[in-house]
Design an enzyme around this catalytic site. Structure first.
Site, PDB file in Angstrom:
ATOM      1  N   LYS A  70       0.852  -1.191   0.000  1.00 14.66           N
ATOM      2  CA  LYS A  70       0.000   0.000   0.000  1.00 14.66           C
ATOM      3  C   LYS A  70       0.888   1.242   0.000  1.00 14.66           C
ATOM      4  O   LYS A  70       1.737   1.399   0.876  1.00 14.66           O
ATOM      5  CB  LYS A  70      -0.925  -0.029   1.212  1.00 14.66           C
ATOM      6  N   HIS A  85       7.209 -13.478   0.913  1.00 15.04           N
ATOM      7  CA  HIS A  85       6.473 -14.382   1.812  1.00 15.04           C
ATOM      8  C   HIS A  85       5.879 -13.623   2.991  1.00 15.04           C
ATOM      9  O   HIS A  85       6.603 -13.198   3.885  1.00 15.04           O
ATOM     10  CB  HIS A  85       7.394 -15.470   2.383  1.00 15.04           C
TER      11      HIS A  85
END
Length: 223
Positions: free
Chosen positions: A110, A122
């Protein structure tokens, strides 16, 4: 006193991102964060259609990128050449994923710029952050972008502190930074080029280039 080590020019090779122009007129990387969304829309509308496919509103994906069907991408976003966006990645918008970068399983992005060859492969959260060329975040490592007391963020520089006037800032990783698994980069963390962060670290403040961060108060120079 000065904080030259915090400057964009000392953290990043701007030849290694499609977003080089967004850094123009800025001295420090946190000054770029508010510009990312509008810049993506402006840049995206200039990208060649034979190279980039427009998917939905203000989402541009390079035709060589590998985006798994289960990944979610909200605009504005640009996914670069040969990038890989894996199973259940969650891109919430205002994200530039560089050439050859990897956004992995259950990773959330974001308001970020990932330079070329960045790997967040991951279970990572990267928000309000900029990751330099070939920076790598180990499994489960995250950027924390809001202080627990919700106050505005102060950058703790090597020479003096800088009040940003910004509530949400994640981390700024210079080129070739390695972050160990399970680490937390606290709001406003800056890690200089070629540095390594030990696994399970809680990092805050400024880590000089070419360092190994073992724990708070124990940072050594690479030999």
């Amino acid at each position: 006193m000065n904080n030259d080590a915090l400057k964009i020019s000392n953290l990043y090779d701007l030849n290694e991102t499609i977003a080089a122009k967004v850094f123009e007129g800025c001295t420090y990387p946190w000054e770029v964060l508010a510009k990312i969304g509008d810049f993506i829309v402006e840049l995206g509308n200039t990208l060649p259609e034979d190279e980039y496919e427009k998917r939905g509103e203000n989402i541009w994906v390079h035709r060589t990128a590998n985006v798994f069907p289960s990944a979610y991408i909200a605009g504005p976003a640009i996914i670069g050449k040969d990038a890989e966006v894996r199973h259940c990645a969650f891109i919430r918008g205002k994200a530039i994923v560089g050439e050859g970068a990897v956004v992995g399983n259950s990773t959330e992005l974001k308001n970020v710029i990932l330079f070329n060859k960045v790997q967040v492969p991951h279970y990572n959260y990267v928000g309000d952050s900029i990751l330099g060329f070939k920076a790598h975040m180990g499994a489960g490592s995250i950027t924390s972008n809001v202080k627990s007391d919700k106050k505005l963020i102060t950058i703790k520089g090597p020479d003096c502190n800088i009040d940003t006037g910004i509530k949400k800032i994640g981390a700024f990783l210079g080129d070739n930074v390695e972050v160990g698994c399970g680490s937390v980069l606290n709001p406003g963390t800056i890690v200089g080029r070629e540095s390594n962060i030990y696994p399970l670290s809680s990092v805050r403040g400024f880590i000089p280039a070419g360092s190994i961060y073992k724990k708070q108060g124990e940072v050594v120079t690479k030999r």
